[in-house]
Design a protein around this motif. Structure first.
Motif, PDB file in Angstrom:
ATOM      1  N   GLN A 153       9.565  -5.863  -1.710  1.00  0.00           N
ATOM      2  CA  GLN A 153       9.331  -4.723  -2.611  1.00  0.00           C
ATOM      3  C   GLN A 153      10.043  -3.465  -2.125  1.00  0.00           C
ATOM      4  O   GLN A 153      10.159  -3.222  -0.926  1.00  0.00           O
ATOM      5  CB  GLN A 153       7.830  -4.433  -2.715  1.00  0.00           C
ATOM      6  CG  GLN A 153       7.011  -5.611  -3.158  1.00  0.00           C
ATOM      7  CD  GLN A 153       5.646  -5.256  -3.727  1.00  0.00           C
ATOM      8  OE1 GLN A 153       5.223  -5.854  -4.684  1.00  0.00           O
ATOM      9  NE2 GLN A 153       4.968  -4.290  -3.146  1.00  0.00           N
ATOM     10  N   LEU A 154      10.472  -2.689  -3.103  1.00  0.00           N
ATOM     11  CA  LEU A 154      11.061  -1.393  -2.814  1.00  0.00           C
ATOM     12  C   LEU A 154      10.084  -0.338  -3.335  1.00  0.00           C
ATOM     13  O   LEU A 154       9.751  -0.337  -4.534  1.00  0.00           O
ATOM     14  CB  LEU A 154      12.394  -1.309  -3.552  1.00  0.00           C
ATOM     15  CG  LEU A 154      13.496  -0.457  -2.969  1.00  0.00           C
ATOM     16  CD1 LEU A 154      13.754  -0.770  -1.501  1.00  0.00           C
ATOM     17  CD2 LEU A 154      14.782  -0.673  -3.777  1.00  0.00           C
ATOM     18  N   HIS A 155       9.620   0.519  -2.415  1.00  0.00           N
ATOM     19  CA  HIS A 155       8.615   1.516  -2.800  1.00  0.00           C
ATOM     20  C   HIS A 155       9.280   2.810  -3.244  1.00  0.00           C
ATOM     21  O   HIS A 155      10.413   3.104  -2.827  1.00  0.00           O
ATOM     22  CB  HIS A 155       7.665   1.763  -1.623  1.00  0.00           C
ATOM     23  CG  HIS A 155       6.926   0.526  -1.236  1.00  0.00           C
ATOM     24  ND1 HIS A 155       5.718   0.186  -1.781  1.00  0.00           N
ATOM     25  CD2 HIS A 155       7.280  -0.498  -0.419  1.00  0.00           C
ATOM     26  CE1 HIS A 155       5.346  -0.992  -1.296  1.00  0.00           C
ATOM     27  NE2 HIS A 155       6.277  -1.425  -0.461  1.00  0.00           N
ATOM     28  N   ASP A 196      10.641  -0.042   2.266  1.00  0.00           N
ATOM     29  CA  ASP A 196      10.542  -1.335   1.583  1.00  0.00           C
ATOM     30  C   ASP A 196       9.504  -2.175   2.329  1.00  0.00           C
ATOM     31  O   ASP A 196       8.993  -1.768   3.392  1.00  0.00           O
ATOM     32  CB  ASP A 196      11.904  -2.032   1.449  1.00  0.00           C
ATOM     33  CG  ASP A 196      12.519  -2.448   2.786  1.00  0.00           C
ATOM     34  OD1 ASP A 196      11.802  -2.486   3.801  1.00  0.00           O
ATOM     35  OD2 ASP A 196      13.729  -2.734   2.816  1.00  0.00           O
ATOM     36  N   GLN A 205      16.841   2.319   4.234  1.00  0.00           N
ATOM     37  CA  GLN A 205      15.442   1.981   3.997  1.00  0.00           C
ATOM     38  C   GLN A 205      14.720   1.730   5.312  1.00  0.00           C
ATOM     39  O   GLN A 205      15.319   1.237   6.260  1.00  0.00           O
ATOM     40  CB  GLN A 205      15.331   0.701   3.170  1.00  0.00           C
ATOM     41  CG  GLN A 205      15.107   0.968   1.707  1.00  0.00           C
ATOM     42  CD  GLN A 205      16.365   0.720   0.931  1.00  0.00           C
ATOM     43  OE1 GLN A 205      16.972  -0.331   1.088  1.00  0.00           O
ATOM     44  NE2 GLN A 205      16.778   1.681   0.132  1.00  0.00           N
ATOM     45  N   ARG A 247      11.373  -0.269   6.892  1.00  0.00           N
ATOM     46  CA  ARG A 247      10.419  -1.329   6.577  1.00  0.00           C
ATOM     47  C   ARG A 247       9.006  -0.892   6.936  1.00  0.00           C
ATOM     48  O   ARG A 247       8.715  -0.570   8.089  1.00  0.00           O
ATOM     49  CB  ARG A 247      10.813  -2.586   7.364  1.00  0.00           C
ATOM     50  CG  ARG A 247       9.967  -3.827   7.221  1.00  0.00           C
ATOM     51  CD  ARG A 247      10.032  -4.485   5.879  1.00  0.00           C
ATOM     52  NE  ARG A 247      11.343  -4.593   5.245  1.00  0.00           N
ATOM     53  CZ  ARG A 247      12.140  -5.656   5.286  1.00  0.00           C
ATOM     54  NH1 ARG A 247      11.771  -6.725   5.962  1.00  0.00           N
ATOM     55  NH2 ARG A 247      13.302  -5.682   4.639  1.00  0.00           N
TER      56      ARG A 247
END
Ligand code: 16C
Length: 253
Positions: free
Chosen positions: A122-124, A134, A172, A174
């Motif tokens: 998922q990418l937030h 992510d 990104q 994690r």
């Protein structure tokens, strides 16, 4: 050929499917048991009630690790007209996610481990000024029968895992997630014949717990404000979504 030591058989479309134990089975078992223990622990000293609205109560404990906010969160709610299975099913199923999740840019399934366990990437949504986050986690849904008479408890656990199809790519960051949704169904004024149970007899007791490590530094005040606003919003939006979706459908026990 099944090479693993433990096999389970599950009925699927009338056939028996023999499944080997997959690589994450032991970890999933351990984390599920931990959540079942943790859910019984009451919120007492150290836990602050940060939001209360009707039956919903949201608590958090302020914890920092090396200057990073990792506040555990616990939410209790009671929802009329739905079962625990329905709440957990809508939370777990990929197809509904973008209809209730407002904090995501994208979600996808990158592996199916068994009929009840998948791996999501998922990418937030980015929270300014922090870097975008992510996440990659296994997601497991389970029904736990307590006794023949009682309604079973349903639960979903989302737990961070690394995956070759989801390498960490800068910029990104994690995040690390350990989330559980645990639901019990209460049948009020049960009719003599279980076939006659209506939605008005149903109540779901929900517990949601989230242990999120943002995976890198973020301003604490900012994270705490976002969390205080977003968790209650998620619980409200998600549960009313399930109530709306199931209103005219047969009850899923
Ligand atoms: O449990 C929820 N959703 C599941 C399905 O998506 C899954 C999600 C797990 C990860 C949850 C982490 C959320 C942090 C994202 C940060 C972006 C927030 C954007 C807000 C923009 C307006 O289990 C429901 C999750 C509900 C999440 C509420 C947001 C909580 C914020 C906590 C702060 C964490 C650190 C932020 C780092 C920038």
């Amino acid at each position: 050929t099944v090479t693993n030591a433990t096999v389970v058989s599950t009925p699927h479309e009338g056939n028996l499917v023999i499944q080997g134990k997959h690589r994450l089975a032991n970890e999933i078992e351990r984390i599920v048991q931990e959540h079942l223990q943790y859910v019984r622990e009451s919120v007492s000293h150290g836990w602050d009630l940060i939001h209360q609205e009707g039956e919903m109560k949201v608590y958090r404990r302020e914890v920092e690790e090396n200057g990073i906010v990792i506040d555990p969160l616990k939410c209790f709610h009671t929802i009329k007209g739905v079962t625990g299975h329905e709440i957990c099913r809508y939370f777990w199923e990929y197809q509904y996610r973008m209809e209730w999740e407002t904090t995501l840019d994208s979600t996808k399934i990158i592996e199916v481990l068994d009929p009840d366990t998948v791996i999501f990437f998922q990418l937030h949504k980015r929270v300014w000024p922090a870097a975008q986050r992510d996440s990659c986690f296994w997601s497991h849904i389970r029904c736990i029968s307590n006794s023949e008479e009682d309604q079973p408890t349903w639960l979903v656990v989302n737990y961070t895992t690394p995956h070759p199809l989801a390498p960490i790519k800068s910029p990104q960051v994690r995040l690390v997630a350990n989330v559980a949704l645990i639901c019990e169904t209460i049948i009020n004024e049960p009719p003599l014949n279980p076939q006659d149970i209506k939605r008005e007899n149903l109540e779901c007791k929900l517990t949601y717990v989230a242990l999120i490590n943002p995976g890198g530094w973020v301003p604490s005040v900012g994270v705490r404000n976002v969390a205080k606003r977003e968790y209650p919003r998620f619980i409200k939006r998600f549960t009313s979504y399930v109530v709306d979706q199931t209103r005219d459908k047969p009850i899923l026990f």
